[in-house]
Motif scaffolding. Structure first.
Motif, mmCIF file in Angstrom:
data_model
loop_
_atom_site.group_PDB
_atom_site.id
_atom_site.type_symbol
_atom_site.label_atom_id
_atom_site.label_comp_id
_atom_site.label_asym_id
_atom_site.label_seq_id
_atom_site.Cartn_x
_atom_site.Cartn_y
_atom_site.Cartn_z
ATOM 1 N N VAL A 162 101.926 46.904 21.426
ATOM 2 C CA VAL A 162 102.600 47.284 20.179
ATOM 3 C C VAL A 162 103.234 46.059 19.536
ATOM 4 O O VAL A 162 103.485 46.042 18.343
ATOM 5 C CB VAL A 162 103.718 48.325 20.391
ATOM 6 C CG1 VAL A 162 103.171 49.707 20.321
ATOM 7 C CG2 VAL A 162 104.448 48.120 21.675
ATOM 8 N N PRO A 173 101.068 42.889 16.271
ATOM 9 C CA PRO A 173 101.713 42.357 15.057
ATOM 10 C C PRO A 173 101.967 40.847 15.116
ATOM 11 O O PRO A 173 101.825 40.167 14.106
ATOM 12 C CB PRO A 173 103.038 43.124 15.025
ATOM 13 C CG PRO A 173 102.760 44.384 15.734
ATOM 14 C CD PRO A 173 101.748 44.074 16.785
ATOM 15 N N LEU A 191 100.608 38.195 12.425
ATOM 16 C CA LEU A 191 101.526 37.292 11.730
ATOM 17 C C LEU A 191 101.021 35.855 11.820
ATOM 18 O O LEU A 191 100.971 35.124 10.833
ATOM 19 C CB LEU A 191 102.911 37.401 12.378
ATOM 20 C CG LEU A 191 104.092 36.897 11.567
ATOM 21 C CD1 LEU A 191 104.218 37.719 10.303
ATOM 22 C CD2 LEU A 191 105.361 36.995 12.395
ATOM 23 N N VAL A 225 98.733 35.692 8.476
ATOM 24 C CA VAL A 225 99.754 35.408 7.471
ATOM 25 C C VAL A 225 100.073 33.914 7.445
ATOM 26 O O VAL A 225 100.060 33.286 6.380
ATOM 27 C CB VAL A 225 101.037 36.225 7.743
ATOM 28 C CG1 VAL A 225 102.091 35.914 6.697
ATOM 29 C CG2 VAL A 225 100.721 37.706 7.757
ATOM 30 N N PHE A 245 93.346 40.040 7.050
ATOM 31 C CA PHE A 245 94.443 40.956 7.344
ATOM 32 C C PHE A 245 93.856 42.316 7.735
ATOM 33 O O PHE A 245 92.853 42.732 7.168
ATOM 34 C CB PHE A 245 95.334 41.090 6.104
ATOM 35 C CG PHE A 245 96.701 41.617 6.415
ATOM 36 C CD1 PHE A 245 97.637 40.810 7.047
ATOM 37 C CD2 PHE A 245 97.043 42.919 6.095
ATOM 38 C CE1 PHE A 245 98.892 41.294 7.342
ATOM 39 C CE2 PHE A 245 98.305 43.408 6.397
ATOM 40 C CZ PHE A 245 99.232 42.593 7.016
ATOM 41 N N THR A 282 106.447 46.815 11.870
ATOM 42 C CA THR A 282 105.037 46.510 11.619
ATOM 43 C C THR A 282 104.678 46.804 10.165
ATOM 44 O O THR A 282 103.906 46.073 9.544
ATOM 45 C CB THR A 282 104.146 47.346 12.548
ATOM 46 O OG1 THR A 282 104.699 47.296 13.853
ATOM 47 C CG2 THR A 282 102.758 46.790 12.603
ATOM 48 N N LEU A 313 105.716 43.848 8.086
ATOM 49 C CA LEU A 313 105.421 42.596 8.785
ATOM 50 C C LEU A 313 105.252 41.427 7.815
ATOM 51 O O LEU A 313 105.678 40.305 8.092
ATOM 52 C CB LEU A 313 104.145 42.791 9.608
ATOM 53 C CG LEU A 313 103.873 41.744 10.676
ATOM 54 C CD1 LEU A 313 104.994 41.762 11.696
ATOM 55 C CD2 LEU A 313 102.550 42.041 11.358
ATOM 56 N N LEU A 314 104.648 41.698 6.668
ATOM 57 C CA LEU A 314 104.344 40.620 5.722
ATOM 58 C C LEU A 314 105.606 39.980 5.155
ATOM 59 O O LEU A 314 105.695 38.767 5.040
ATOM 60 C CB LEU A 314 103.492 41.162 4.581
ATOM 61 C CG LEU A 314 101.982 41.104 4.791
ATOM 62 C CD1 LEU A 314 101.275 41.663 3.576
ATOM 63 C CD2 LEU A 314 101.551 39.672 5.050
ATOM 64 N N PRO A 332 109.236 39.975 8.911
ATOM 65 C CA PRO A 332 108.770 40.045 10.307
ATOM 66 C C PRO A 332 109.912 40.162 11.316
ATOM 67 O O PRO A 332 109.677 40.506 12.467
ATOM 68 C CB PRO A 332 108.015 38.728 10.493
ATOM 69 C CG PRO A 332 108.440 37.847 9.392
ATOM 70 C CD PRO A 332 108.887 38.707 8.269
#
Lengths: 312, 270
Positions: free
Chosen positions: A148, A152, A156, A160, A167, B231, B234-235, B238
């Motif tokens: 979990v 992410p 990231l 990102v 994405f 989540t 997140l962008l 974070p």
């Protein structure tokens, strides 16, 4: 011929297991205190929804007739029609997501084994060394990092900050979209595999036949890989098999993070929408795969370990 | 009686576990805000003097959710482990001790239960109720949790049942129940403690995963639900996912390290 008999026996007992799991689910649904419709639907459900669920679960018939209908659905009617998409059978819904789940499971297994085996060999070669301690601690950390969160984190980093991967979402189809989910799932499995591999190897390396192989003058890599690792494979395959089975429905968290379709997310979705036939079909699909994985494991054990082969 | 020495992996693991325990006990009292207090003017803010770890959407204080969520994680994991261990020891240990058909049936049942993915079972059980609460979560996790203890208890009973002190107790006229509870079980406690320690970590992880999927107790602040929110943002933010992820990972790592340490302490030969 012996193999054929073995397969036939195992297939029959496997089908029995799947049938038992499906029946267990059926009776669990009926053993609930109160009206299953009240339990499954909350108070906002309309009368039509209640009637639909009651009819589809055959709750207006006696229990034996309900069970016979359930078994007929299971064997002959693709497990009944989906409540949400009545034009498709529940089995068809499962088939739609099956390839995506299988691809992810295989990719994650690949990542896990490619990381775990070299690390386990490195660690077991010199017990108590700094390498051993480092491998031990990093495998514990990998086990503690929940997918979990690692999911992410990887998004990231790669999508990102570095912007090297797409994405998550509908655009991230194809191989580039598979990299991060496979890494996420593979990393946590690699932790357990490394630990198991290390302790299995350490035990094997104490056996007299390893000393004999070394005394014969075999090089260290040959001793480690051809002799020690091969014996250590049996416990590793047991863990690997359990992990493969767990990936089928258990990948649901990763599927949610990366917005992938799969058996786990179909199961969750059908549970939340009270789509009982599809949920049952998912459970049956998982049970079938578990049985199949166990069968493959039994064959693989015999292939790896001559002692098991001769024992029949 | 073995004396436990804090060394090796325990140096990191035990403080992490104690920190988690302390947070779980004190957390809800020292939390600066209620974990549901909505403050739309300050949603998704960075750390400030008022909100040390910033706010999530709806302006909920992240630190408060973290502190209150620790209590939920502890209640769920401790209850689940107690219930699972009790069931596992009675079913797995008891059936093996009785021997014969009971023993082989239980062995097959635990094998079958172990090969089925536990998260699928947990999800299925939670979905049987329309609004899962804390008790439902504990029940759902125990349905799969008992298997591990049953296996450990089985192995221990098989190891112990033919030992001299067991035969001696029987020869002195002790009944089967007395032999099991007074002579076999006390000698099996070490491996069960190790299993329970790993079980606490695994339960914290499972609770977080189920809450992340939206199957957690809706009324309570939960780390998994916080991670789910994080989540989604997140962008841009974070930080929320980071805070929740670090809390979950540190707790699970603490229990795993402590489990390893406990195993080394109780059985130095392994």
């Amino acid at each position: 011929m012996r193999w054929l008999g073995f397969f036939a026996r195992r297939m029959v007992s496997g089908l029995g297991t799947v049938f038992a799991v499906a029946s267990l689910c059926f009776f669990a649904l009926h053993a609930l205190p109160g009206d299953p419709v009240d339990v499954l639907l909350d108070e906002t459900a309309s009368g039509a929804e209640r009637a639909q669920l009651r009819g589809a679960l055959r709750l207006d018939q006696p229990l034996v007739a309900q069970y016979v209908g359930f078994v007929t659905d299971l064997v002959a009617r693709g497990m009944g029609r989906s409540f949400v998409h009545p034009e498709r059978t529940a089995l068809a819904e499962v088939w739609r997501v099956w390839p995506s789940t299988a691809v992810l499971a295989v990719a994650a297994m690949g990542v896990a084994w490619a990381v775990a085996i070299p690390l386990a060999v490195l660690a077991a070669r010199r017990p108590g060394s700094r390498t051993d301690a480092a491998v031990g601690v990093s495998s514990l950390v990998a086990m503690a990092l929940p997918s979990v969160w690692t999911g992410p984190l990887l998004v990231l980093l790669f999508c990102v900050i570095l912007r090297v991967l797409p994405f998550p979402g509908p655009d991230a189809a194809g191989p580039s979209g598979l990299v991060l989910p496979a890494l996420t799932l593979g990393a946590s499995m690699a932790g357990i595999l490394t630990r198991m591999g290390r302790s299995a190897l350490r035990e094997v390396l104490r056996e007299p036949y390893i000393a004999a192989a070394r005394a014969k003058g075999l090089s260290e890599p040959v001793v480690l890989v051809a002799h020690a690792l091969r014996s250590a494979m049996v416990p590793l395959m047991t863990v690997g098999g359990a992990q493969l089975s767990a990936l089928l429905g258990g990948a649901v968290v990763t599927e949610k993070v990366f917005e992938r379709r799969g058996l786990g997310s179909l199961f969750l979705e059908s549970l939340l929408r009270r789509d009982v036939p599809v949920a049952l079909a998912c459970v049956v699909a998982v049970a079938c795969t578990v049985v199949l994985v166990q069968l493959m494991l039994d064959v693989a054990y015999a292939w790896v370990d001559p002692r098991i082969r001769s024992a029949g | 009686m073995t004396t436990l020495r804090i060394e090796g992996r325990g140096v990191i693991g035990v403080p992490l576990v104690l920190g988690f325990a302390l947070t779980a006990v004190l957390g809800p009292w020292v939390a600066p805000y209620r974990p549901r207090a909505i403050d739309l003017a300050h949603s998704l803010e960075g750390p400030t003097a008022l909100h040390w770890l910033g706010t999530s959407d709806n302006g909920v204080d992240v630190l408060s959710v973290l502190l209150v969520g620790a209590r939920l994680a502890a209640v769920v994991s401790v209850s689940t482990v107690c219930l699972s261990a009790l069931l596992g020891v009675l079913l797995g240990g008891g059936a093996t001790f009785l021997g014969g058909r009971w023993s082989s049936v239980m062995a097959r049942l635990t094998d079958a239960a172990q090969s089925f993915p536990s998260l699928v079972v947990n999800m299925g059980v939670l979905a049987l109720v329309s609004r899962p609460g804390v008790a439902h979560m504990i029940a759902a996790l125990s349905v799969t949790g008992w298997v591990g203890y049953a296996r450990v208890a089985r192995a221990e009973v098989l190891r112990l049942e033919s030992r001299e002190f067991v035969t001696a107790a029987r020869a002195l006229g002790a009944g089967e129940a007395r032999v099991f509870f007074r002579h076999v079980l006390p000698n099996a406690l070490g491996p069960l403690w190790v299993q329970a320690t790993f079980g606490l970590g695994a339960t914290v992880l499972a609770e977080a995963s189920l809450s992340f999927l939206g199957l957690g107790p809706g009324a309570a602040a939960s780390w998994g639900a916080l991670l789910d929110q994080g989540t989604a943002h997140l962008l841009h933010t974070p930080r929320i996912a980071m805070v929740a992820g670090v809390a979950i990972s540190a707790t699970v790592l603490g229990f795993n390290l402590t489990g390893d340490w406990l195993r080394d302490q109780l059985d130095p030969r392994a």
